[in-house]
Scaffold this motif. Structure first.
Motif, PDB file in Angstrom:
ATOM      1  N   GLU A   4       0.868  -1.169   0.000  1.00  0.00           N
ATOM      2  CA  GLU A   4       0.000   0.000   0.000  1.00  0.00           C
ATOM      3  C   GLU A   4       0.899   1.210   0.000  1.00  0.00           C
ATOM      4  O   GLU A   4       1.921   1.240   0.678  1.00  0.00           O
ATOM      5  CB  GLU A   4      -0.892  -0.001   1.233  1.00  0.00           C
ATOM      6  N   PHE A   6       1.307   5.596  -0.043  1.00  0.00           N
ATOM      7  CA  PHE A   6       0.764   6.923   0.194  1.00  0.00           C
ATOM      8  C   PHE A   6       1.787   7.921  -0.306  1.00  0.00           C
ATOM      9  O   PHE A   6       2.960   7.815   0.002  1.00  0.00           O
ATOM     10  CB  PHE A   6       0.515   7.110   1.690  1.00  0.00           C
ATOM     11  N   GLN A  14       5.892   3.559   2.182  1.00  0.00           N
ATOM     12  CA  GLN A  14       5.373   2.270   1.772  1.00  0.00           C
ATOM     13  C   GLN A  14       5.208   1.409   3.004  1.00  0.00           C
ATOM     14  O   GLN A  14       6.021   1.451   3.918  1.00  0.00           O
ATOM     15  CB  GLN A  14       6.334   1.546   0.833  1.00  0.00           C
ATOM     16  N   LEU A  15       4.173   0.641   3.022  1.00  0.00           N
ATOM     17  CA  LEU A  15       3.981  -0.363   4.062  1.00  0.00           C
ATOM     18  C   LEU A  15       3.913  -1.703   3.350  1.00  0.00           C
ATOM     19  O   LEU A  15       3.042  -1.929   2.529  1.00  0.00           O
ATOM     20  CB  LEU A  15       2.682  -0.110   4.834  1.00  0.00           C
ATOM     21  N   SER A  17       3.467  -5.632   3.846  1.00  0.00           N
ATOM     22  CA  SER A  17       3.052  -6.659   4.794  1.00  0.00           C
ATOM     23  C   SER A  17       3.915  -7.891   4.598  1.00  0.00           C
ATOM     24  O   SER A  17       4.067  -8.371   3.487  1.00  0.00           O
ATOM     25  CB  SER A  17       1.579  -7.017   4.574  1.00  0.00           C
ATOM     26  N   CYS A  27       7.885  -0.560   7.242  1.00  0.00           N
ATOM     27  CA  CYS A  27       7.583   0.823   6.910  1.00  0.00           C
ATOM     28  C   CYS A  27       8.825   1.515   6.363  1.00  0.00           C
ATOM     29  O   CYS A  27       9.872   1.500   7.004  1.00  0.00           O
ATOM     30  CB  CYS A  27       7.085   1.526   8.174  1.00  0.00           C
ATOM     31  N   HIS A  47       0.500   7.566   9.668  1.00  0.00           N
ATOM     32  CA  HIS A  47      -0.292   6.928   8.612  1.00  0.00           C
ATOM     33  C   HIS A  47       0.148   5.476   8.427  1.00  0.00           C
ATOM     34  O   HIS A  47      -0.691   4.576   8.319  1.00  0.00           O
ATOM     35  CB  HIS A  47      -0.139   7.709   7.305  1.00  0.00           C
ATOM     36  N   CYS A  48       1.435   5.256   8.420  1.00  0.00           N
ATOM     37  CA  CYS A  48       1.979   3.903   8.275  1.00  0.00           C
ATOM     38  C   CYS A  48       1.523   3.018   9.441  1.00  0.00           C
ATOM     39  O   CYS A  48       1.100   1.879   9.239  1.00  0.00           O
ATOM     40  CB  CYS A  48       3.503   3.978   8.214  1.00  0.00           C
ATOM     41  N   SER A  50      -1.119   3.406  11.261  1.00  0.00           N
ATOM     42  CA  SER A  50      -2.555   3.178  11.111  1.00  0.00           C
ATOM     43  C   SER A  50      -2.833   2.039  10.127  1.00  0.00           C
ATOM     44  O   SER A  50      -3.659   1.156  10.392  1.00  0.00           O
ATOM     45  CB  SER A  50      -3.227   4.468  10.644  1.00  0.00           C
ATOM     46  N   LEU A  51      -2.136   2.049   8.990  1.00  0.00           N
ATOM     47  CA  LEU A  51      -2.297   0.972   8.008  1.00  0.00           C
ATOM     48  C   LEU A  51      -1.851  -0.359   8.593  1.00  0.00           C
ATOM     49  O   LEU A  51      -2.486  -1.398   8.353  1.00  0.00           O
ATOM     50  CB  LEU A  51      -1.500   1.277   6.738  1.00  0.00           C
ATOM     51  N   LEU A  54      -4.533  -1.689  10.895  1.00  0.00           N
ATOM     52  CA  LEU A  54      -5.662  -2.216  10.112  1.00  0.00           C
ATOM     53  C   LEU A  54      -5.339  -3.593   9.534  1.00  0.00           C
ATOM     54  O   LEU A  54      -6.238  -4.406   9.334  1.00  0.00           O
ATOM     55  CB  LEU A  54      -6.018  -1.251   8.974  1.00  0.00           C
ATOM     56  N   ALA A  55      -4.059  -3.839   9.259  1.00  0.00           N
ATOM     57  CA  ALA A  55      -3.636  -5.132   8.719  1.00  0.00           C
ATOM     58  C   ALA A  55      -3.352  -6.150   9.825  1.00  0.00           C
ATOM     59  O   ALA A  55      -2.878  -7.248   9.554  1.00  0.00           O
ATOM     60  CB  ALA A  55      -2.388  -4.936   7.850  1.00  0.00           C
TER      61      ALA A  55
END
Length: 97
Positions: A4, A6, A14-15, A17, A27, A47-48, A50-51, A54-55
């Motif tokens: 993902e 941004f 970049q994040l 997974s 990150c 932001h990283c 937070s993503l 969520l993952a």
């Protein structure tokens, strides 16, 4: 692997997974020198994170060379050093067999 991304102007994050470690998010933050010390890095890190949450991740990892602005940012953000990486170089000359 899921990526993902941004993009905030000249700042990028970049994040990635990690499939092998389901608790770890990777990150990569980059802030243009002119934008450093403006809060851009903190915003990208938030932001990283937070993503990553969520993952289902509970830890973030990243890389920064010792003594670099990135290393100073990581320490200021509360990160701790992990495994040290060593890069080795071999000069190849005509006499090397």
């Amino acid at each position: 692997m899921r990526i993902e991304q941004f993009d905030a102007g000249t700042d990028a994050k970049q994040l990635r997974s990690c499939l092998e470690n389901q608790t770890l998010g990777w990150c990569v933050l980059a802030v243009a020198p002119a934008r450093r010390r403006s809060g851009a890095g903190r915003a990208l890190l938030a932001h990283c994170a937070s993503l990553a949450r969520l993952a289902g991740r509970v830890q973030l990892a990243g890389e920064a060379k010792d003594g670099s602005p990135g290393a100073a940012f990581a320490v200021a953000a509360g990160a701790t050093s992990g495994i040290a990486e060593v890069t080795r170089r071999l000069d190849i000359n005509p006499g090397l067999a």
